[in-house]
Design an enzyme around this catalytic site. Sequence first.
Site, PDB file in Angstrom:
ATOM      1  CG  HIS A 118      40.319  40.435  36.441  1.00 46.83           C
ATOM      2  ND1 HIS A 118      39.940  39.434  37.301  1.00 46.83           N
ATOM      3  CD2 HIS A 118      41.662  40.432  36.429  1.00 46.83           C
ATOM      4  CE1 HIS A 118      41.030  38.852  37.783  1.00 46.83           C
ATOM      5  NE2 HIS A 118      42.090  39.438  37.274  1.00 46.83           N
ATOM      6  CG  LEU A 119      40.139  36.772  34.959  1.00 47.44           C
ATOM      7  CD1 LEU A 119      40.260  35.804  36.120  1.00 47.44           C
ATOM      8  CD2 LEU A 119      41.143  36.428  33.878  1.00 47.44           C
ATOM      9  CB  CYS A 137      34.708  36.560  39.187  1.00 49.50           C
ATOM     10  SG  CYS A 137      33.343  35.934  38.183  1.00 49.50           S
ATOM     11  CG  HIS A 138      38.665  37.490  40.282  1.00 47.71           C
ATOM     12  ND1 HIS A 138      38.188  37.074  39.066  1.00 47.71           N
ATOM     13  CD2 HIS A 138      39.296  36.423  40.821  1.00 47.71           C
ATOM     14  CE1 HIS A 138      38.542  35.815  38.862  1.00 47.71           C
ATOM     15  NE2 HIS A 138      39.218  35.389  39.910  1.00 47.71           N
ATOM     16  N   GLY A 139      35.962  40.810  42.539  1.00 46.16           N
ATOM     17  CA  GLY A 139      35.735  42.036  43.296  1.00 46.16           C
ATOM     18  C   GLY A 139      36.029  43.343  42.602  1.00 46.16           C
TER      19      GLY A 139
END
Length: 173
Positions: A118-119, A137-139
């Site tokens: 993702h990132l 970070c974002h799951g």
Amino acid sequence: MSSATMIETPNRRDFLFLTVGAVGAVGAAALAWPVIDQMNPDASTLAMASTEVDIGAIPEGQIVTVKWRGGPVFIRHRTKKEIEDAENVPLSELRDPQTDQSRVKKPEWLIVVGVCTHLGCVPLGHEGKYEGWLCPCHGSIYDTSGRIRRGPAPLNLAVPDYAFLTDTRVKIG
């Protein structure tokens, strides 16, 4: 005599043209070589191109993180249950469908790049609903084969080029 049968004999000027041309070509090559050679990667970069890891000491069920090309690589010694769980997932449930067999060379060993797709965060092992990895970070949640199951990540964890040198030694890169 006709002009077609006349053969010119080389003279001093021809010899000088050839000599100056040859010396010029060698000189140009001598000047170009350092410029071309400086474009090669330096020794520290070449040293990171591959890494060898002794996997004999990794107990079943454990994940070890090694550094390769400046980033983390996860080496997971999977249990029989983890292998069965990964092999029995229907491809229709996967966002980025890949079979477990296409992601491993030996079923008990999973080797993936430890960077969330993702990132770029580093996921945590033995976390999430599928006991794979959870990106804090974002799951994003990955299963025991490193395949994305939930969250914003679009792709599975990448599988680097690797080869088993022996039963207990693997070369990544």
